[in-house]
Design a protein around this motif. Structure first.
Motif, PDB file in Angstrom:
ATOM      1  N   UNK A 112      30.154  -3.216 -50.043  1.00 39.51           N
ATOM      2  CA  UNK A 112      30.772  -3.394 -49.246  1.00 39.51           C
ATOM      3  C   UNK A 112      32.064  -2.380 -49.570  1.00 39.51           C
ATOM      4  N   UNK A 113      32.196  -2.389 -50.881  1.00 40.79           N
ATOM      5  CA  UNK A 113      33.542  -1.149 -51.504  1.00 40.79           C
ATOM      6  C   UNK A 113      34.576  -2.225 -51.824  1.00 40.79           C
ATOM      7  N   UNK A 114      34.165  -2.826 -51.933  1.00 40.85           N
ATOM      8  CA  UNK A 114      35.465  -4.272 -51.508  1.00 40.85           C
ATOM      9  C   UNK A 114      36.321  -4.969 -53.087  1.00 40.85           C
ATOM     10  N   UNK A 115      34.914  -4.634 -54.071  1.00 42.95           N
ATOM     11  CA  UNK A 115      35.503  -5.366 -54.937  1.00 42.95           C
ATOM     12  C   UNK A 115      35.013  -3.963 -55.944  1.00 42.95           C
ATOM     13  N   UNK A 116      34.916  -4.037 -57.401  1.00 42.73           N
ATOM     14  CA  UNK A 116      35.034  -3.395 -58.019  1.00 42.73           C
ATOM     15  C   UNK A 116      33.298  -3.194 -58.366  1.00 42.73           C
ATOM     16  N   UNK A 117      32.420  -2.993 -59.090  1.00 43.39           N
ATOM     17  CA  UNK A 117      31.303  -2.776 -59.290  1.00 43.39           C
ATOM     18  C   UNK A 117      31.735  -3.369 -61.148  1.00 43.39           C
ATOM     19  N   UNK A 118      32.118  -2.978 -61.707  1.00 42.51           N
ATOM     20  CA  UNK A 118      32.488  -2.294 -62.955  1.00 42.51           C
ATOM     21  C   UNK A 118      33.042  -4.203 -63.536  1.00 42.51           C
ATOM     22  N   UNK A 119      33.896  -4.049 -62.638  1.00 46.30           N
ATOM     23  CA  UNK A 119      35.246  -4.782 -62.820  1.00 46.30           C
ATOM     24  C   UNK A 119      34.152  -6.266 -63.193  1.00 46.30           C
ATOM     25  N   UNK A 120      33.789  -6.473 -62.305  1.00 49.97           N
ATOM     26  CA  UNK A 120      33.209  -7.811 -61.849  1.00 49.97           C
ATOM     27  C   UNK A 120      31.723  -8.201 -62.420  1.00 49.97           C
ATOM     28  N   UNK A 121      31.283  -6.919 -63.402  1.00 45.69           N
ATOM     29  CA  UNK A 121      29.770  -7.135 -64.187  1.00 45.69           C
ATOM     30  C   UNK A 121      30.736  -7.463 -65.190  1.00 45.69           C
TER      31      UNK A 121
END
Length: 796
Positions: free
Chosen positions: A72-81
């Protein structure tokens, strides 16, 4: 006789004589105990292996405990990973890019009701959620032009290695060949409508380079699952907000792998315990009858030196030996039967012959010992009556003096039998004079009818789920339209077509978004936002009503249970990163998503400025004439095939639940056959005892002119009427009482009560089948009357 030999020799001799004298009755007793053992042992193996097979496969694939979908583009995938990769006690997959697609075809035919994630396979072996090859050549990635397909999708659709599948993405159509079939644990459960297809990275980039940007998956595996809550608190603290995108938990991943076998296992335990109870009642009846018919013989034996303990030991040794003979094959066959059942229900987790059923030796031994102890205990409790036998009274009266006096003073019955024909009198007396046996026949027919009618109703309810779809949490609209190509999808185009079509009665638009309910811990749920009438689509509630106003929400039962809220109370939910407060207007049950879901109106997606983020991708369509639904769906599917898949709702439901129906038929049929066999065994044995006891009466009837056939038909009609009464009572238990026995199991899956579909024709057939063993058993058991002369019957 006995004074010259040891007591044990005498007991052994008498026991052997009993076994030889009543060969048929003993064989039937062995069969009854064996079948009871078989049913209970099979259920234990099923329940134990179901959990073990899933856990073993979860370990083999290093399966995730949570799967995050960043779409959904709410959280940054790179930051979460990055955050999760820094945690020492957590193993994570790399970010897995994917695109969604709803239209997949095989040989020109669209595979309906399948939502596909096309995955970009990493260049390094995955350490978490690694696909396990079932068929094909193991490799790090699919070859160019090839794909890996999950075993669940392959098994359901009959897809094999080398088959070519056609995909539509945007304006592009491309074909890829199946190079391997893999176990993909997060998306491989039975009845799943979502599936991952793994692509070669070059194919992924070449075919899916246009259109929307990638979404990502991230699998998380914890070394200690107890740390999950603490880690999530720290993770959400790093985000400065709850995680509000999609999350798939271990419980959700495992639930539908386990539900069917748990359902079958619990049913088998309940029915096995019932069958064992009937077996014990039958043994008690047989022992009691043996004491009565051999009363004089026991008195004679006791008068020449046999002790009361000795006579008791004869019965105990006899039935303990029969139980041992029965338990061993019952336990042995249970492994074979459970293997057949599991081959179907857990086929998605099988990698080959090495996945044999674990026999659970300790549990099987425990069941065998339990059956042996219960049989011995029942025999002891009933045979203990032989202690009270007084030799003098037994030899003189053939019964106790008290019983003889009671029989002598017994008044005539209150029914004037002289008003009826001899056939009716004979049928009535056969029932009345053997009340214990008659009650046993009534009970066993009742139980058999209950098991058959319940089994049929359960299978029929799942096969006919479209008739009560709303109570399972599905819509019951006539036609479903699903957007498959965002680039070419035009809502206005299909709305114009529907508005101008006089065959269309109503339609509604649905958008599904992720939400997070404010609770402890926070709860990720799927939220259905509808533009139109919930009632017209057939979506029902079990309490309250569906939302009508912008600030109302209907909650799935598991969400309402976790929040501990009722109608009129408030619930706080994050939707697309914005915290909203709703009034609970209703509570509903839904097996999809295990009722971890909610419903709101489309207006509820408006932000404070009145802007709406409602982007529907599904339409529910109702027609004026239901018989035209198939043709209308086909017509619209052809017209909008580039942007939507349009099929009847019945087709969608059948694509999921036909699998459940086919998997249930084998075990439920097995249980039905067992109960029919047990019913026939018990009734034949009981009627045989009654015929032998009344042989003198039947001889007298033959001497005064009644034919053997007429006597046998009279006996049959009485037993059949008795069985019919039991069958009617059993049907009522089977369709109104037994469904409640599995509702406690279904509560965890989001079903508060079982929506059953009553097919009275099939139920009547089940009742009739339960009467057949009684009629057949009574007829076969009375063959003695036809084969023996009247004089011999009177002498006997």
């Amino acid at each position: 006789m006995y004074r010259g030999s040891s007591p044990m020799t005498a007991i052994y001799t008498l026991c052997l004589a009993q076994l030889k004298r009543k060969k048929l009755q003993n064989i039937l007793t062995v069969l009854l105990i064996a079948l009871s053992t078989l049913l209970m042992s099979t259920s234990m193996i099923l329940l134990a292996n179901t959990d073990n097979v899933f856990l073993d496969m979860h370990d083999k694939t290093n399966g995730s405990h949570e799967l995050l979908l960043l779409d959904q583009g709410i959280h940054s995938p790179d930051a979460v990973r990055k955050w999760w990769s820094e945690q020492d006690d957590v193993a994570a997959t790399p970010l897995l890019p994917y695109r969604t697609i709803s239209k997949v075809s095989k040989d020109g035919s669209v595979i309906s009701n399948v939502f596909v994630y096309l995955m970009d396979t990493p260049s390094e072996p995955m350490m978490v959620d690694r696909p396990l090859v079932v068929d094909g050549t193991p490799n790090i990635q699919p070859p160019p032009g090839g794909i890996w397909l999950s075993s669940s999708l392959a098994n359901k659709q009959g897809i094999e290695i080398g088959d070519r599948l056609e995909f539509e993405h945007g304006s592009r159509t491309f074909e890829l060949a199946v190079s391997a079939i893999v176990i993909d644990l997060p998306y491989g459960a039975p009845f799943s409508t979502s599936s991952r297809i793994w692509m070669n990275p070059e194919d992924y980039k070449g075919y899916l380079s246009t259109g929307a940007s990638d979404s990502y998956m991230l699998g998380l595996r914890y070394e200690a699952s107890a740390d999950r809550s603490l880690l999530w608190e720290q993770f959400e603290s790093s985000l400065n907000s709850p995680y509000v995108e999609t999350k798939l938990t271990y419980e959700e991943m495992s639930s539908f792998y386990l539900i069917l076998n748990k359902l079958i296992g619990y049913l088998m335990i309940a029915l096995g315990a019932t069958m064992l109870t009937i077996a014990l009642i039958t043994i008690g009846f047989t022992v009691s009858d043996a004491i009565l018919t051999q009363y004089r013989s026991i008195g004679i034996i006791k008068s020449i030196g046999m002790t009361s303990n000795g006579t008791l030991a004869v019965f105990l040794m006899q039935y303990a030996l029969l139980a041992v003979i029965a338990v061993i094959p019952g336990l042995a066959l249970s492994g074979l039967i459970s293997g057949f059942i599991m081959d179907g229900t857990l086929s998605n987790l099988r990698t080959g012959q090495e996945d044999a059923v674990t026999f659970q030796g300790a549990a099987m031994l425990s069941i065998g010992l339990l059956v042996l102890l219960l049989v011995s205990g029942c025999t002891y409790a009933v045979a203990n009556k032989s202690r009270r036998i007084m030799p003098a009274q037994a030899i003189r009266y053939g019964m106790s003096e008290e019983d003889n006096a009671r029989i002598s003073k017994r008044p005539a019955g209150w029914i004037r039998l002289d008003r009826f024909s001899p056939a009716i009198v004979l049928a009535w007396k056969n029932i009345k004079n053997h009340q214990k046996g008659s009650w046993l026949i009534f009970i066993i027919t009742c139980v058999t009818a209950a098991a058959l009618s319940f089994g049929y109703t359960l299978v029929n309810s799942i096969a006919s789920i479209d008739q009560r779809a709303g109570e399972w949490g599905y819509d019951s609209s006539h036609i479903a339209a699903i957007a498959i190509n965002p680039a070419s999808f035009s809502r206005d185009a299909i709305v114009d077509a529907l508005e101008q079509d006089s065959r269309i009665r109503s339609y509604a638009w649905l958008s599904t978004v992720n939400g997070v309910v404010v609770s402890d811990p926070p709860l990720n749920i799927n939220i259905s936002a509808l533009e139109g009438s919930f009632e017209d689509t057939g979506l029902t509630t079990i309490q309250g009503r569906n939302p009508q106003l912008r600030n109302e929400i209907a909650l799935g039962v598991n969400v309402a249970r976790q929040l501990n809220v009722g109608i009129g109370e408030h619930a706080e939910v994050y939707i697309q990163g914005v915290k909203r407060t709703f009034v609970v207007s209703g509570i509903y049950q839904a097996i999809a998503n295990m009722s971890y879901s909610a419903r709101i109106s489309a207006e509820a997606l408006q932000d404070g400025k009145g802007a709406s983020s409602f982007n529907p991708d599904n339409a529910f369509i109702n027609v004026n004439d239901l018989e035209q639904a198939d043709s209308i769906a086909a017509e619209y599917d052809e017209r909008f095939h580039n942007s939507m898949t349009i099929v009847t709702q019945k087709q969608l439901l059948d694509s999921v639940f036909k699998e459940a129906t086919s998997l249930l038929i084998l075990p439920m049929g097995f249980i039905a056959l067992l109960f029919i066999a047990v019913s026939a065994i018990i009734i034949y044995s009981t009627c045989k005892i009654g015929v032998r006891k009344e042989s003198k009466t039947y001889g007298i009837y033959k001497t005064i002119g009644l034919t053997s056939a007429r006597i046998r038909l009279s006996i049959l009609s009485g037993i059949a009427c008795l069985a019919l009464g039991g069958a009617i009572a059993g049907v009522l238990v089977g369709i109104y009482v037994l469904p409640g026995s599995i509702e406690s199991l279904l509560h965890g899956y989001g079903i508060q009560y079982l929506p059953i579909v009553l097919d009275w024709g099939g139920i009547a057939a089940a009742a009739a089948i339960s009467v057949i063993p009684a009629a057949l058993g009574s007829w076969l058991s009375s063959s003695l009357i036809a084969s023996t002369s009247p004089r011999s019957l009177i002498i006997d």
